[in-house]
Design a protein around this motif. Structure first.
Motif, mmCIF file in Angstrom:
data_model
loop_
_atom_site.group_PDB
_atom_site.id
_atom_site.type_symbol
_atom_site.label_atom_id
_atom_site.label_comp_id
_atom_site.label_asym_id
_atom_site.label_seq_id
_atom_site.Cartn_x
_atom_site.Cartn_y
_atom_site.Cartn_z
ATOM 1 N N ARG A 53 0.720 -0.820 0.157
ATOM 2 C CA ARG A 53 -0.069 0.194 0.583
ATOM 3 C C ARG A 53 1.564 1.202 -0.271
ATOM 4 O O ARG A 53 1.293 1.429 1.105
ATOM 5 N N ILE A 54 0.580 1.604 -1.115
ATOM 6 C CA ILE A 54 1.651 3.443 -1.048
ATOM 7 C C ILE A 54 0.557 4.347 -1.897
ATOM 8 O O ILE A 54 -0.484 4.079 -1.935
ATOM 9 N N ASN A 55 0.405 5.033 -0.874
ATOM 10 C CA ASN A 55 -0.125 6.790 -0.194
ATOM 11 C C ASN A 55 -1.790 5.807 -0.251
ATOM 12 O O ASN A 55 -2.573 5.940 -1.463
ATOM 13 N N ARG A 113 0.147 -4.963 -6.389
ATOM 14 C CA ARG A 113 1.066 -6.108 -6.794
ATOM 15 C C ARG A 113 2.681 -5.540 -7.518
ATOM 16 O O ARG A 113 2.882 -5.425 -8.129
ATOM 17 N N ARG A 114 3.269 -6.681 -6.201
ATOM 18 C CA ARG A 114 4.709 -6.602 -6.207
ATOM 19 C C ARG A 114 5.220 -7.870 -6.287
ATOM 20 O O ARG A 114 4.968 -8.659 -5.504
ATOM 21 N N CYS A 115 6.176 -7.995 -7.579
ATOM 22 C CA CYS A 115 6.527 -9.788 -7.665
ATOM 23 C C CYS A 115 7.944 -9.948 -6.207
ATOM 24 O O CYS A 115 8.489 -9.000 -6.623
ATOM 25 N N LYS A 116 8.145 -10.988 -6.235
ATOM 26 C CA LYS A 116 8.921 -11.220 -4.508
ATOM 27 C C LYS A 116 10.025 -11.556 -5.694
ATOM 28 O O LYS A 116 11.455 -11.382 -4.889
ATOM 29 N N THR A 117 10.070 -12.691 -6.256
ATOM 30 C CA THR A 117 11.406 -12.505 -7.219
ATOM 31 C C THR A 117 12.354 -11.375 -7.192
ATOM 32 O O THR A 117 13.798 -10.976 -7.163
ATOM 33 N N CYS A 118 11.607 -9.977 -7.974
ATOM 34 C CA CYS A 118 12.152 -8.947 -8.187
ATOM 35 C C CYS A 118 13.124 -8.706 -7.237
ATOM 36 O O CYS A 118 13.243 -8.030 -6.811
#
Length: 153
Positions: free
Chosen positions: A124-126, A131-136
Motif C-alpha cells: 500500500r502506497i498513499n 502488487r509486487r513480484c517477490k522474485t524481483c
C-alpha cells in the motif's frame, strides 16, 4: 582496446542468440525499457524487438499495423505468439487473456516472472494497493546489499 566489441555475426543471428528458447515462450535476455518491453538498436533507432522478430520471421509489417503477443509475457519472442493487428485486435486479445491495463489482472511482472500466489505481495502506497513480484524484490534487495558491502570494503 575498445569496450565495445564489434562482431561480424549477421544481425538475425545476433538477435536470436539473446533469446532463451527453452519453453513455450521464448524469453528475451537482452535489454528492456521501463515498461519491460524488449528493445535494441536497429538501423540507427531504438525499436521493440517484437517488430524485428516478426519481420525476420514473416516479412514486412503493413502500414498502420502493430505487432502484439498472444501470450501475457512481455519478454516472449516466440514467432508463433506474435500477431499483427490494430489497437482493437490488441485490446481484444488482452481482455481474452486477462492481461489488460485498465483494471484487469496482469499475469506476469515486467521481468517475466509469473504472478502466482507464492510470488506476489501487496503493497500500500498513499492509500493505493500495488502488487509486487517477490522474485524481483529479492533480486533488488540482493543488489542493494552487495552494493553496501562493496562500499564498506
Amino acid at each position: 582496446m575498445s569496450k565495445y566489441i564489434k562482431t561480424k555475426q549477421p544481425f538475425p543471428e545476433r538477435l536470436w542468440t539473446q533469446v532463451n528458447k527453452g519453453g513455450d515462450c521464448w524469453l528475451w535476455e537482452g535489454g528492456v525499457n521501463s515498461k519491460g518491453q524488449p528493445y535494441l538498436l536497429y538501423n540507427g533507432r531504438v525499436v521493440t524487438v517484437h517488430r524485428i522478430a516478426y519481420e525476420l520471421t514473416y516479412g514486412a509489417i503493413p502500414e498502420q499495423q502493430k505487432v502484439y503477443r498472444t501470450c501475457a509475457n512481455r519478454r516472449c519472442l516466440n514467432p508463433s505468439h506474435l500477431r499483427i493487428g490494430n489497437q482493437d485486435d490488441i485490446a481484444k486479445t488482452r481482455s481474452e487473456n486477462g492481461n489488460t491495463r485498465n483494471g484487469g489482472p496482469l499475469l506476469c511482472c515486467k521481468n517475466g516472472h509469473a504472478y502466482t500466489e507464492g510470488n506476489i505481495y501487496n503493497l500500500r502506497i498513499n492509500g493505493k494497493m500495488y502488487r509486487r513480484c517477490k522474485t524481483c524484490e529479492r533480486t533488488r534487495q540482493r543488489r542493494g546489499y552487495q552494493k553496501k558491502k562493496d562500499l564498506r570494503s
